[in-house]
Design a protein around this motif. Structure first.
Motif, PDB file in Angstrom:
ATOM      1  N   LYS A 101     -75.982   9.511  26.510  1.00  0.00           N
ATOM      2  CA  LYS A 101     -74.626   9.973  26.851  1.00  0.00           C
ATOM      3  C   LYS A 101     -74.475  11.047  28.039  1.00  0.00           C
ATOM      4  O   LYS A 101     -75.428  11.555  28.324  1.00  0.00           O
ATOM      5  N   THR A 102     -73.491  10.810  28.758  1.00  0.00           N
ATOM      6  CA  THR A 102     -73.160  11.529  30.111  1.00  0.00           C
ATOM      7  C   THR A 102     -71.758  12.128  29.825  1.00  0.00           C
ATOM      8  O   THR A 102     -70.950  11.716  29.107  1.00  0.00           O
ATOM      9  N   LEU A 103     -71.641  13.048  30.730  1.00  0.00           N
ATOM     10  CA  LEU A 103     -70.182  13.679  30.843  1.00  0.00           C
ATOM     11  C   LEU A 103     -70.178  14.437  32.083  1.00  0.00           C
ATOM     12  O   LEU A 103     -71.242  15.037  32.863  1.00  0.00           O
ATOM     13  N   VAL A 104     -69.177  14.163  32.803  1.00  0.00           N
ATOM     14  CA  VAL A 104     -68.750  14.625  34.175  1.00  0.00           C
ATOM     15  C   VAL A 104     -68.014  15.957  33.998  1.00  0.00           C
ATOM     16  O   VAL A 104     -67.018  15.855  33.516  1.00  0.00           O
ATOM     17  N   VAL A 105     -68.502  17.111  34.783  1.00  0.00           N
ATOM     18  CA  VAL A 105     -67.656  18.287  34.726  1.00  0.00           C
ATOM     19  C   VAL A 105     -67.259  18.744  36.257  1.00  0.00           C
ATOM     20  O   VAL A 105     -68.262  18.511  36.937  1.00  0.00           O
ATOM     21  N   HIS A 106     -65.943  18.787  36.252  1.00  0.00           N
ATOM     22  CA  HIS A 106     -65.461  19.255  37.658  1.00  0.00           C
ATOM     23  C   HIS A 106     -65.290  20.423  38.027  1.00  0.00           C
ATOM     24  O   HIS A 106     -65.232  21.662  36.952  1.00  0.00           O
ATOM     25  N   GLU A 107     -65.057  21.202  39.192  1.00  0.00           N
ATOM     26  CA  GLU A 107     -64.778  22.280  39.500  1.00  0.00           C
ATOM     27  C   GLU A 107     -63.756  23.112  38.649  1.00  0.00           C
ATOM     28  O   GLU A 107     -62.645  22.320  38.365  1.00  0.00           O
ATOM     29  N   GLY A 108     -63.998  24.438  38.083  1.00  0.00           N
ATOM     30  CA  GLY A 108     -63.086  24.870  37.454  1.00  0.00           C
ATOM     31  C   GLY A 108     -63.013  24.640  36.000  1.00  0.00           C
ATOM     32  O   GLY A 108     -62.145  25.038  35.117  1.00  0.00           O
ATOM     33  N   GLN A 109     -63.957  23.714  35.468  1.00  0.00           N
ATOM     34  CA  GLN A 109     -64.121  23.444  34.327  1.00  0.00           C
ATOM     35  C   GLN A 109     -65.382  24.077  33.490  1.00  0.00           C
ATOM     36  O   GLN A 109     -66.459  24.358  34.304  1.00  0.00           O
ATOM     37  N   ALA A 110     -65.390  24.294  32.225  1.00  0.00           N
ATOM     38  CA  ALA A 110     -66.532  24.830  31.522  1.00  0.00           C
ATOM     39  C   ALA A 110     -67.174  23.692  30.395  1.00  0.00           C
ATOM     40  O   ALA A 110     -65.980  23.416  29.829  1.00  0.00           O
ATOM     41  N   VAL A 111     -68.166  23.971  30.184  1.00  0.00           N
ATOM     42  CA  VAL A 111     -68.781  23.142  29.069  1.00  0.00           C
ATOM     43  C   VAL A 111     -69.894  23.828  28.100  1.00  0.00           C
ATOM     44  O   VAL A 111     -70.724  24.513  28.924  1.00  0.00           O
ATOM     45  N   GLY A 112     -70.008  23.542  26.974  1.00  0.00           N
ATOM     46  CA  GLY A 112     -71.059  24.187  26.145  1.00  0.00           C
ATOM     47  C   GLY A 112     -72.436  23.296  26.211  1.00  0.00           C
ATOM     48  O   GLY A 112     -72.196  22.187  26.135  1.00  0.00           O
ATOM     49  N   GLU A 113     -73.396  23.839  26.913  1.00  0.00           N
ATOM     50  CA  GLU A 113     -74.762  23.094  26.830  1.00  0.00           C
ATOM     51  C   GLU A 113     -75.425  22.858  25.549  1.00  0.00           C
ATOM     52  O   GLU A 113     -75.190  23.652  24.421  1.00  0.00           O
ATOM     53  N   SER A 114     -76.210  21.710  25.523  1.00  0.00           N
ATOM     54  CA  SER A 114     -77.208  21.405  24.381  1.00  0.00           C
ATOM     55  C   SER A 114     -78.174  22.430  24.351  1.00  0.00           C
ATOM     56  O   SER A 114     -78.513  22.984  24.894  1.00  0.00           O
ATOM     57  N   VAL A 115     -78.303  22.728  22.803  1.00  0.00           N
ATOM     58  CA  VAL A 115     -79.443  23.438  22.224  1.00  0.00           C
ATOM     59  C   VAL A 115     -80.475  22.482  21.816  1.00  0.00           C
ATOM     60  O   VAL A 115     -80.268  21.750  20.966  1.00  0.00           O
ATOM     61  N   ASP A 116     -81.866  22.488  22.264  1.00  0.00           N
ATOM     62  CA  ASP A 116     -82.918  21.825  21.876  1.00  0.00           C
ATOM     63  C   ASP A 116     -82.744  20.418  22.095  1.00  0.00           C
ATOM     64  O   ASP A 116     -83.638  19.478  21.721  1.00  0.00           O
ATOM     65  N   ASP A 117     -81.986  19.767  22.672  1.00  0.00           N
ATOM     66  CA  ASP A 117     -81.869  18.375  23.119  1.00  0.00           C
ATOM     67  C   ASP A 117     -82.333  18.382  24.665  1.00  0.00           C
ATOM     68  O   ASP A 117     -81.913  19.043  25.695  1.00  0.00           O
ATOM     69  N   VAL A 118     -83.279  17.401  24.900  1.00  0.00           N
ATOM     70  CA  VAL A 118     -83.447  17.176  26.392  1.00  0.00           C
ATOM     71  C   VAL A 118     -82.472  16.599  27.193  1.00  0.00           C
ATOM     72  O   VAL A 118     -81.927  15.581  26.799  1.00  0.00           O
ATOM     73  N   HIS A 119     -82.206  17.108  28.364  1.00  0.00           N
ATOM     74  CA  HIS A 119     -81.058  16.813  29.093  1.00  0.00           C
ATOM     75  C   HIS A 119     -81.392  17.248  30.623  1.00  0.00           C
ATOM     76  O   HIS A 119     -82.071  18.072  30.906  1.00  0.00           O
ATOM     77  N   ARG A 120     -80.424  17.052  31.490  1.00  0.00           N
ATOM     78  CA  ARG A 120     -80.508  17.417  32.866  1.00  0.00           C
ATOM     79  C   ARG A 120     -78.894  17.239  33.552  1.00  0.00           C
ATOM     80  O   ARG A 120     -78.064  16.713  32.980  1.00  0.00           O
ATOM     81  N   GLY A 121     -78.683  18.234  34.554  1.00  0.00           N
ATOM     82  CA  GLY A 121     -77.658  18.079  35.323  1.00  0.00           C
ATOM     83  C   GLY A 121     -78.004  17.185  36.862  1.00  0.00           C
ATOM     84  O   GLY A 121     -79.112  17.302  37.387  1.00  0.00           O
ATOM     85  N   GLU A 122     -76.904  16.718  37.280  1.00  0.00           N
ATOM     86  CA  GLU A 122     -76.897  15.996  38.497  1.00  0.00           C
ATOM     87  C   GLU A 122     -75.754  16.220  39.317  1.00  0.00           C
ATOM     88  O   GLU A 122     -74.726  16.129  38.690  1.00  0.00           O
ATOM     89  N   SER A 123     -75.936  16.741  40.542  1.00  0.00           N
ATOM     90  CA  SER A 123     -74.888  17.057  41.504  1.00  0.00           C
ATOM     91  C   SER A 123     -74.181  15.552  42.093  1.00  0.00           C
ATOM     92  O   SER A 123     -74.971  14.881  42.166  1.00  0.00           O
ATOM     93  N   GLY A 124     -73.056  15.851  42.612  1.00  0.00           N
ATOM     94  CA  GLY A 124     -72.395  14.810  43.416  1.00  0.00           C
ATOM     95  C   GLY A 124     -72.634  14.600  44.951  1.00  0.00           C
ATOM     96  O   GLY A 124     -73.806  15.115  45.410  1.00  0.00           O
ATOM     97  N   ASP A 125     -71.486  14.408  45.607  1.00  0.00           N
ATOM     98  CA  ASP A 125     -71.513  14.185  46.995  1.00  0.00           C
ATOM     99  C   ASP A 125     -71.801  15.636  47.866  1.00  0.00           C
ATOM    100  O   ASP A 125     -71.813  15.467  49.068  1.00  0.00           O
ATOM    101  N   GLU A 126     -71.444  16.823  47.060  1.00  0.00           N
ATOM    102  CA  GLU A 126     -71.381  18.067  47.724  1.00  0.00           C
ATOM    103  C   GLU A 126     -72.379  18.958  46.861  1.00  0.00           C
ATOM    104  O   GLU A 126     -72.787  18.630  45.617  1.00  0.00           O
TER     105      GLU A 126
END
Length: 153
Positions: A101-126
């Motif tokens: 699964k993937t989710l894109v989160v934009h400026e001004g948005q909040a998200v609850g991160e996963s607990v005990d699930d292996v994941h990572r974040g990735e930046s965009g063009d800036e």
């Protein structure tokens, strides 16, 4: 015997303190409720996994500001307790390693991160700048690298 200079200094300090108190008392004249915007209120992480409990022991809140360079993926990692990410600037794409699964989160948005699930974040063009708040306990790291990975920060 107290000299005139000492009396003048004490008087000036007393008057200065009194003046400061008067100015502070006259500073806020309006009393009103503030306006709130709920940025996130959730019982589950972004990937749909419910939060089942908080850590036991002494609570410790930790807030960090994390900056990720453009076109950069963080190492795979987990979090041992709930946390929330707010995107101050840029874009964050979250990846769940096991489900894909993937989710894109934009400026001004909040998200609850996963607990005990292996994941990572990735930046965009800036650069992506995040404000992350963890609900943890003292002595427990906020982020744990997956086997063979570097630390997230």
């Amino acid at each position: 015997m107290i000299s005139k200079y000492r009396i003048f200094v004490l008087t000036a300090m007393t008057c200065g303190a009194s003046l400061t108190v008067v100015l502070a008392q006259n500073g806020a004249q309006n009393v009103a409720s503030g306006h709130r915007d709920i940025l996130l209120q959730t019982t589950q992480s972004w990937n749909g996994k419910p939060y089942t409990h908080y850590s036991t022991g002494q609570p410790q809140l930790t807030t960090i500001k994390l900056t990720i360079a453009p076109h950069t993926a963080l190492p795979w990692h987990t979090h041992p307790f709930p946390n929330v990410v707010y995107v101050l600037s840029g874009t964050l794409t979250l990846h769940d390693r096991d489900s894909g699964k993937t989710l894109v989160v934009h400026e001004g948005q909040a998200v609850g991160e996963s607990v005990d699930d292996v994941h990572r974040g990735e930046s965009g063009d800036e650069p992506t700048v995040l404000l992350i708040t963890y609900a943890g306990t003292p002595g427990v790291p906020t982020s744990v690298p997956a086997r063979g990975e570097k630390a997230e920060y």
